[in-house]
Design a protein around this motif. Structure first.
Motif, PDB file in Angstrom:
ATOM      1  N   GLY A  93     -17.176 -58.869  38.464  1.00 32.45           N
ATOM      2  CA  GLY A  93     -17.173 -57.607  38.873  1.00 32.45           C
ATOM      3  C   GLY A  93     -16.484 -57.575  40.126  1.00 32.45           C
ATOM      4  O   GLY A  93     -15.980 -58.706  40.597  1.00 32.45           O
ATOM      5  N   ASN A  94     -16.056 -56.471  40.554  1.00 31.45           N
ATOM      6  CA  ASN A  94     -15.197 -56.382  41.735  1.00 31.45           C
ATOM      7  C   ASN A  94     -15.697 -56.942  43.076  1.00 31.45           C
ATOM      8  O   ASN A  94     -15.014 -57.468  44.028  1.00 31.45           O
ATOM      9  CB  ASN A  94     -14.951 -54.836  42.028  1.00 31.45           C
ATOM     10  N   GLY A  95     -17.011 -57.155  43.152  1.00 28.59           N
ATOM     11  CA  GLY A  95     -17.662 -57.677  44.238  1.00 28.59           C
ATOM     12  C   GLY A  95     -17.216 -59.249  44.395  1.00 28.59           C
ATOM     13  O   GLY A  95     -16.752 -59.996  45.266  1.00 28.59           O
ATOM     14  N   GLN A  96     -17.259 -59.886  43.138  1.00 26.96           N
ATOM     15  CA  GLN A  96     -16.996 -61.055  42.833  1.00 26.96           C
ATOM     16  C   GLN A  96     -15.507 -61.458  43.179  1.00 26.96           C
ATOM     17  O   GLN A  96     -15.014 -62.569  43.749  1.00 26.96           O
ATOM     18  CB  GLN A  96     -17.329 -61.491  41.527  1.00 26.96           C
ATOM     19  N   LEU A  97     -14.460 -60.537  42.542  1.00 28.54           N
ATOM     20  CA  LEU A  97     -13.280 -60.658  42.718  1.00 28.54           C
ATOM     21  C   LEU A  97     -12.926 -60.610  44.085  1.00 28.54           C
ATOM     22  O   LEU A  97     -12.011 -61.350  44.463  1.00 28.54           O
ATOM     23  CB  LEU A  97     -12.592 -59.407  41.912  1.00 28.54           C
ATOM     24  N   LEU A  98     -13.372 -59.799  44.912  1.00 25.10           N
ATOM     25  CA  LEU A  98     -12.944 -59.394  46.292  1.00 25.10           C
ATOM     26  C   LEU A  98     -13.443 -60.780  47.021  1.00 25.10           C
ATOM     27  O   LEU A  98     -12.732 -61.240  47.816  1.00 25.10           O
ATOM     28  CB  LEU A  98     -13.655 -58.307  46.904  1.00 25.10           C
ATOM     29  N   LEU A  99     -14.846 -61.053  46.952  1.00 19.25           N
ATOM     30  CA  LEU A  99     -15.218 -62.376  47.560  1.00 19.25           C
ATOM     31  C   LEU A  99     -14.475 -63.754  47.352  1.00 19.25           C
ATOM     32  O   LEU A  99     -14.042 -64.310  47.982  1.00 19.25           O
ATOM     33  CB  LEU A  99     -16.618 -62.436  47.378  1.00 19.25           C
ATOM     34  N   ASN A 100     -14.201 -63.930  45.926  1.00 23.33           N
ATOM     35  CA  ASN A 100     -13.714 -65.284  45.585  1.00 23.33           C
ATOM     36  C   ASN A 100     -12.139 -65.296  45.345  1.00 23.33           C
ATOM     37  O   ASN A 100     -11.478 -66.322  45.662  1.00 23.33           O
ATOM     38  CB  ASN A 100     -14.326 -65.526  43.981  1.00 23.33           C
ATOM     39  N   TYR A 101     -11.553 -63.987  45.365  1.00 22.58           N
ATOM     40  CA  TYR A 101      -9.962 -63.951  45.139  1.00 22.58           C
ATOM     41  C   TYR A 101      -9.392 -63.003  46.110  1.00 22.58           C
ATOM     42  O   TYR A 101      -8.178 -62.922  46.087  1.00 22.58           O
ATOM     43  CB  TYR A 101      -9.606 -63.750  43.592  1.00 22.58           C
ATOM     44  N   GLY A 102     -10.024 -62.120  46.691  1.00 21.69           N
ATOM     45  CA  GLY A 102      -9.437 -61.346  47.707  1.00 21.69           C
ATOM     46  C   GLY A 102      -8.632 -60.029  47.202  1.00 21.69           C
ATOM     47  O   GLY A 102      -8.035 -59.324  47.792  1.00 21.69           O
ATOM     48  N   PHE A 103      -9.088 -59.573  46.024  1.00 16.12           N
ATOM     49  CA  PHE A 103      -8.506 -58.159  45.466  1.00 16.12           C
ATOM     50  C   PHE A 103      -9.810 -57.595  44.489  1.00 16.12           C
ATOM     51  O   PHE A 103     -10.720 -58.387  44.093  1.00 16.12           O
ATOM     52  CB  PHE A 103      -7.384 -58.436  44.479  1.00 16.12           C
ATOM     53  N   THR A 104      -9.436 -56.612  44.018  1.00 12.65           N
ATOM     54  CA  THR A 104     -10.202 -55.676  43.204  1.00 12.65           C
ATOM     55  C   THR A 104      -9.444 -55.033  42.292  1.00 12.65           C
ATOM     56  O   THR A 104      -8.187 -54.696  42.383  1.00 12.65           O
ATOM     57  CB  THR A 104     -11.209 -54.560  44.040  1.00 12.65           C
ATOM     58  N   ILE A 105     -10.073 -54.571  41.253  1.00 10.75           N
ATOM     59  CA  ILE A 105      -9.384 -53.853  40.110  1.00 10.75           C
ATOM     60  C   ILE A 105      -9.930 -52.421  39.708  1.00 10.75           C
ATOM     61  O   ILE A 105     -11.134 -52.528  39.553  1.00 10.75           O
ATOM     62  CB  ILE A 105      -8.935 -54.608  38.954  1.00 10.75           C
ATOM     63  N   PRO A 106      -9.163 -51.409  39.684  1.00 10.51           N
ATOM     64  CA  PRO A 106      -9.779 -50.090  39.367  1.00 10.51           C
ATOM     65  C   PRO A 106     -10.179 -50.201  37.740  1.00 10.51           C
ATOM     66  O   PRO A 106      -9.504 -50.849  37.030  1.00 10.51           O
ATOM     67  CB  PRO A 106      -8.523 -49.134  39.678  1.00 10.51           C
ATOM     68  N   ASN A 107     -10.937 -49.351  37.683  1.00 11.54           N
ATOM     69  CA  ASN A 107     -11.564 -49.115  36.196  1.00 11.54           C
ATOM     70  C   ASN A 107     -12.091 -50.335  35.535  1.00 11.54           C
ATOM     71  O   ASN A 107     -11.494 -50.641  34.325  1.00 11.54           O
ATOM     72  CB  ASN A 107     -10.592 -48.378  35.361  1.00 11.54           C
ATOM     73  N   ASN A 108     -12.634 -51.039  36.124  1.00 10.49           N
ATOM     74  CA  ASN A 108     -13.240 -52.488  35.715  1.00 10.49           C
ATOM     75  C   ASN A 108     -14.258 -52.051  34.636  1.00 10.49           C
ATOM     76  O   ASN A 108     -15.364 -52.748  34.903  1.00 10.49           O
ATOM     77  CB  ASN A 108     -13.878 -53.196  36.829  1.00 10.49           C
ATOM     78  N   ILE A 109     -14.034 -51.551  33.555  1.00 12.52           N
ATOM     79  CA  ILE A 109     -14.906 -51.031  32.373  1.00 12.52           C
ATOM     80  C   ILE A 109     -14.353 -51.759  30.999  1.00 12.52           C
ATOM     81  O   ILE A 109     -13.125 -51.942  30.854  1.00 12.52           O
ATOM     82  CB  ILE A 109     -14.838 -49.605  32.388  1.00 12.52           C
ATOM     83  N   GLU A 110     -15.394 -52.322  30.530  1.00  7.71           N
ATOM     84  CA  GLU A 110     -15.287 -52.746  29.033  1.00  7.71           C
ATOM     85  C   GLU A 110     -14.924 -51.884  27.900  1.00  7.71           C
ATOM     86  O   GLU A 110     -15.325 -50.628  28.303  1.00  7.71           O
ATOM     87  CB  GLU A 110     -16.419 -53.873  28.782  1.00  7.71           C
ATOM     88  N   PRO A 111     -14.502 -52.164  26.879  1.00  9.38           N
ATOM     89  CA  PRO A 111     -14.289 -51.430  25.757  1.00  9.38           C
ATOM     90  C   PRO A 111     -15.388 -50.542  25.334  1.00  9.38           C
ATOM     91  O   PRO A 111     -15.398 -49.390  24.994  1.00  9.38           O
ATOM     92  CB  PRO A 111     -13.611 -52.200  24.756  1.00  9.38           C
ATOM     93  N   ASP A 112     -16.645 -51.227  25.537  1.00  9.47           N
ATOM     94  CA  ASP A 112     -17.898 -50.346  25.254  1.00  9.47           C
ATOM     95  C   ASP A 112     -18.344 -49.491  26.143  1.00  9.47           C
ATOM     96  O   ASP A 112     -19.352 -48.944  26.036  1.00  9.47           O
ATOM     97  CB  ASP A 112     -18.934 -51.330  24.860  1.00  9.47           C
ATOM     98  N   GLY A 113     -17.743 -49.547  27.256  1.00  9.12           N
ATOM     99  CA  GLY A 113     -18.085 -48.329  28.394  1.00  9.12           C
ATOM    100  C   GLY A 113     -18.716 -49.114  29.339  1.00  9.12           C
ATOM    101  O   GLY A 113     -19.251 -48.338  30.244  1.00  9.12           O
ATOM    102  N   SER A 114     -19.128 -50.446  29.363  1.00  5.29           N
ATOM    103  CA  SER A 114     -19.858 -51.010  30.172  1.00  5.29           C
ATOM    104  C   SER A 114     -19.153 -51.402  31.537  1.00  5.29           C
ATOM    105  O   SER A 114     -18.004 -52.070  31.344  1.00  5.29           O
ATOM    106  CB  SER A 114     -20.843 -52.051  29.919  1.00  5.29           C
TER     107      SER A 114
END
Length: 273
Positions: free
Chosen positions: A28-49
């Motif tokens: 999740g973007n929360g984990q990415l921001l905390l651990n790596y310092g960035f987020t990604i838009p549309n962080n959605i899997e092919p099944d829509g989750s």
């Protein structure tokens, strides 16, 4: 190296200036921001989750992890959140339905947990797919106001009516809590829009992505609650096609909210069909 530099060897030839990338996995973007310092838009899997998980503080002591996506990802969190806002047992003199309703919810959540452990939660929810397709969204539910309509195989009972009323109270309390949670974001409205125009590597831009994803999750559950409430309260609810002026993502959220609401009603109130 002793000079502080890092040397990376590759298994294939790369041109000078090529970005070196690694996979972070489904985070999740929360984990990415905390651990790596960035987020990604549309962080959605092919099944829509969505990979993003919102830690919703439902009460002062209880956190429910809400996630946007198809019903196998959203049904359990919704049911657990509603349970936390259910009227306390024994609050009404002579009300036996409160205890029964709480027991039913507990049994139902246990069943969901067992299905999930067996890897069959999606199959369990998909058992209602046929009923979903035939679900008459405009037909009021019988037995919710003590009238003379048929209720399942018999007439409505006071326990049925009380149970639905308690459900509506819980839904309303959950709705209010979600709306309050959404209001707490300081980055909202025009400020949120401006943040997206900031440099794509800036902290403000990354924060905007995270806030947008979390409020998107909140809106999905709010829309599902609206559908459920309208059905249970005899309101004239209609399932309409997504408006043409909605974005593709807004249409996706609306569809997932409708699917969640239909599954909840079909599974939770089968005798109302």
């Amino acid at each position: 190296h002793t000079d502080g530099s890092v040397q990376i060897r590759t298994t294939q030839e790369l041109n000078a200036g090529t970005n070196l990338r690694i996979t972070y996995g489904a985070q999740g973007n929360g984990q990415l921001l905390l651990n790596y310092g960035f987020t990604i838009p549309n962080n959605i899997e092919p099944d829509g989750s969505s990979n993003d998980v919102l830690e919703f503080l439902a009460t002062s002591e209880e956190i429910v992890e809400l996630r946007a996506g198809p019903k196998p990802y959203t049904f359990g969190p919704l049911a657990k959140a509603i349970e936390l806002f259910y009227p306390e047992q024994g609050t009404k003199s002579g009300d036996s339905s409160s205890m029964n309703k709480d027991d039913d919810m507990e049994d139902f959540l246990d069943q969901c947990d067992e299905e999930e452990e067996d890897g069959g939660s999606e199959a369990f929810l998909d058992q209602c797919e046929d009923e979903d397709e035939d679900f008459d969204w405009n037909q009021p539910m019988n037995g919710t106001d003590g009238d003379d309509d048929d209720f399942g195989s018999g007439g409505p009972t006071s326990d049925d009516s009380i149970g639905v009323k308690n459900e509506l109270k819980a839904l309303d309390a959950l709705r209010e809590a979600l709306m309050n949670a959404e209001k707490k974001y300081s980055l909202a409205g025009n400020e949120l829009s401006k943040a997206f125009s900031d440099a794509e590597s800036s902290p403000l831009y990354y924060s905007a992505i995270l806030v947008s994803s979390e409020t998107r999750t909140i809106r999905l559950y709010l829309e599902a609650i609206r559908f459920i409430t309208e059905k249970l309260s005899h309101s004239s609810a209609t399932e309409t096609s997504p408006s043409n002026n909605k974005t593709v993502d807004e249409k996706l959220v609306s569809r997932q909210a409708a699917e969640l609401a239909k599954s909840f009603l079909t599974i939770r109130y089968p005798s109302f069909q």
